[in-house]
Write a protein that holds these residues in place. Structure first.
Motif, PDB file in Angstrom:
ATOM      1  N   ASN A   1       0.816  -1.220   0.000  1.00 35.60           N
ATOM      2  CA  ASN A   1       0.000   0.000   0.000  1.00 35.60           C
ATOM      3  C   ASN A   1       0.848   1.267   0.000  1.00 35.60           C
ATOM      4  OD1 ASN A   1      -2.395  -1.438  -0.019  1.00 35.60           O
ATOM      5  ND2 ASN A   1      -2.564  -1.497   2.194  1.00 35.60           N
ATOM      6  N   ALA A   2       1.921   1.273   0.805  1.00 36.43           N
ATOM      7  CA  ALA A   2       2.757   2.469   0.893  1.00 36.43           C
ATOM      8  C   ALA A   2       3.548   2.717  -0.383  1.00 36.43           C
ATOM      9  CB  ALA A   2       3.718   2.345   2.084  1.00 36.43           C
ATOM     10  N   GLU A   3       3.679   1.677  -1.211  1.00 38.57           N
ATOM     11  CA  GLU A   3       4.430   1.808  -2.460  1.00 38.57           C
ATOM     12  C   GLU A   3       3.553   2.284  -3.617  1.00 38.57           C
ATOM     13  OE1 GLU A   3       7.485  -1.906  -1.417  1.00 38.57           O
ATOM     14  OE2 GLU A   3       5.763  -2.194  -2.758  1.00 38.57           O
ATOM     15  N   LEU A   4       2.240   2.211  -3.453  1.00 37.23           N
ATOM     16  CA  LEU A   4       1.342   2.530  -4.565  1.00 37.23           C
ATOM     17  C   LEU A   4       1.307   4.019  -4.947  1.00 37.23           C
ATOM     18  CD1 LEU A   4      -1.882   0.330  -4.347  1.00 37.23           C
ATOM     19  CD2 LEU A   4      -0.233   0.478  -6.215  1.00 37.23           C
ATOM     20  N   PRO A   5       1.251   4.956  -3.994  1.00 31.86           N
ATOM     21  CA  PRO A   5       1.083   6.354  -4.409  1.00 31.86           C
ATOM     22  C   PRO A   5       2.129   6.842  -5.395  1.00 31.86           C
ATOM     23  CG  PRO A   5       0.652   6.148  -2.066  1.00 31.86           C
ATOM     24  CD  PRO A   5       1.173   4.815  -2.531  1.00 31.86           C
TER      25      PRO A   5
END
Length: 536
Positions: free
Chosen positions: A239-243
């Motif tokens: 999730n933290a890598e998606l933006p």
């Protein structure tokens, strides 16, 4: 390897069940900052504390000495009861590679993510390039007198764009349901090849009816592409890598405007007296480019991190033995599920049931994001859609207009990358949306208030319009919020704000945009306060 993974999972479960401390929750695990402060960590689960000891489970751990080891700390799988709830379902495609006790170095994971960026994220950007090439080339076509050639006016254009966005909106949910059933690796290329055929057929437009029909078909086919691609990326990234990956995704979208402007500069020169208009060549050639990218995508995209081996024609552009070793597949699957255990509750060929769909729609904590999605892009969309017409009305010719579109696109890319980095650095997302509205208000005020003629009016309006188009773009950030917690409608509304009787300065339309920007600013603050309250 698969048997070893299975034995590790069973041994892991037995050991955790024997641990008397498994039911104790870490008291400070969900400690949050006040809403006005930066920082903090997002979680997809409640971390569980448990005591660890040297047991027979150690035989499944990597025996190599590893610095900066990524461990099981704060993992939901650190607790036997939680493990039973969140363990992967039988048909989950990565179940055979899930090792809850696996460890690896931070450097090893970073290297693996870089490979994913090159093999998955980069091609997702290429596919988005294809989408925007066919979706956005109408702006260049307008600069080449397409409306005049077809006997249309700006109101007809508005109606066509409304038809497009309505079709786009109505197709999004059905497209996602199909994608979940057949897999985005199959459905996305089918979409691309299908819309490329319609896009190329625009070279034979004959009037209002054919314009409306192609707008409708393009909307229906393209509608689910973006959420389908984001779903696909979520199979590979935490999730933290998606933006930041979504920022790259939308960078390719705007980069297409730059490349498309240069392409249009050349292609539109093909216009010949008595022959095809330049914009007809534009639709035909760029539709062919998209078709080629769609075919390559079908032969290239793997279904998941553990399914990269070539199987017949599907996967022709992947190596026979696949991209990753067994250990790398273990790392990819385990790190994804530790970050978001909910991803293992379905497999990548599993359809969404009506019950699951209703549960998603009835999740009222998502409603503020949905409401924001209705209006947050409206202050910017009319200027973006009408930029080429605005520049032509200011006295620039066809080719100057296509080149003058480039600065706003470049500014948009810089803003997108900076504010996405900012949102992750300081763990603030709704704040970026608020900043975008504050950015719009003085610019729209100036566009509404400036007189029709004054010294330098042409360049002043060009600068203001470019600044509006190159606004702080929060789409990647807002999409990431939805991804962590689970705007076509805004385009439908915005396509009717600039009307023919308000041209060329659109003063009435700009007043409407000002009011919406002020409303958005207030709602962003309200949403921030609501989520801060919900997480107290």
């Amino acid at each position: 390897m698969a048997d070893m993974n299975k034995d590790a999972s069973l041994a892991y479960t037995d050991e955790r069940r024997q641990d008397d401390s498994v039911d104790r929750q870490r008291g400070n695990a969900l400690r949050t900052n006040p809403w006005w402060k930066f920082g903090g960590q997002d979680r997809s689960f409640i971390p569980i504390a448990s005591e660890t000891s040297k047991t027979s489970l150690d035989q499944y751990k990597d025996s190599r000495d590893v610095e900066d080891e990524v461990t099981l700390d704060d993992s939901v799988f650190n607790n036997a009861k939680a493990f039973d709830i969140y363990k992967p379902i039988e048909k989950y495609e990565g179940r055979h590679r899930f090792v809850p006790t696996a460890t690896w170095s931070a450097a090893e994971e970073k290297k693996l993510v870089r490979r994913l960026d090159l093999k998955i994220c980069l091609w997702a950007c290429v596919m988005f390039f294809a989408l925007q090439l066919d979706r956005g080339n109408i702006v260049q076509a307008l600069s080449d007198n397409m409306l005049k050639d077809l006997g249309l006016d700006t109101n007809d254009y508005n109606n066509g764009m409304t038809i497009f966005y309505c079709s786009f909106l109505f197709a999004e949910l059905p497209s996602q349901l199909i994608s979940k059933k057949v897999g985005p690796d199959n459905w996305i290329p089918i979409q691309m090849i299908s819309w490329s055929i319609v896009a190329s057929s625009q070279s034979h437009l004959s009037g209002k009816t054919s314009f409306y029909i192609t707008r409708c078909l393009l909307g229906l086919i393209e509608g689910g592409f973006i959420p389908d691609t984001i779903l696909y990326l979520s199979y590979f990234y935490k999730n933290a890598e998606l933006p930041i990956r979504l920022a790259f995704f939308w960078t390719s979208y705007v980069g297409t405007n730059i490349i498309g402007s240069f392409l249009a500069y050349g292609i539109l020169h093909l216009r010949q007296p008595g022959g095809w208009a330049g914009w007809r060549y534009l639709f035909a050639i760029e539709g062919g480019i998209t078709a080629a990218i769609g075919i390559i995508s079908f032969l290239y995209l793997p279904p998941s991190p553990t399914q990269t081996k070539r199987h017949g024609l599907k996967g022709l552009f992947r190596p026979k033995e696949g991209w990753f070793s067994e250990r790398e597949e273990v790392i990819m699957v385990t790190r994804i599920l530790r970050d978001d255990p909910g991803k293992a509750t379905m497999h990548n060929r599993q359809a969404i049931s009506p019950k699951l769909l209703w549960e998603s729609l009835s999740d009222y904590d998502m409603w503020p994001i949905y409401i924001i999605g209705l209006t947050w892009t409206i202050p910017f969309t009319p200027q973006t859609s009408y930029l080429s017409l605005t520049l032509r009305s200011l006295g620039f010719d066809v080719f100057e207009t296509n080149l003058l579109i480039i600065p706003s696109s470049a500014l948009f890319i810089l803003q997108l990358l900076f504010w996405t980095w900012f949102s992750e650095k300081f763990n603030q997302r709704l704040l970026i949306g608020l900043i975008s509205q504050i950015w719009a208000i003085p610019l729209l005020t100036a566009l509404e208030a400036l007189p029709l003629k004054f010294h330098g009016a042409q360049w002043a309006r060009f600068a203001l319009s470019s600044l509006v188009v190159g606004h702080p773009y929060a789409h990647a950030v807002i999409v990431a919020i939805v991804s962590r917690n689970s705007g076509t409608t805004s385009s439908i509304i915005s396509s009717q704000i600039y009307r023919k009787d308000d041209a060329p300065l659109y003063r009435r339309g700009n007043k409407v945009l000002l009011g919406i920007a002020a409303y958005n600013a207030v709602f962003f603050i309200g949403a921030k306060l609501y989520y801060a309250w919900r997480n107290m």
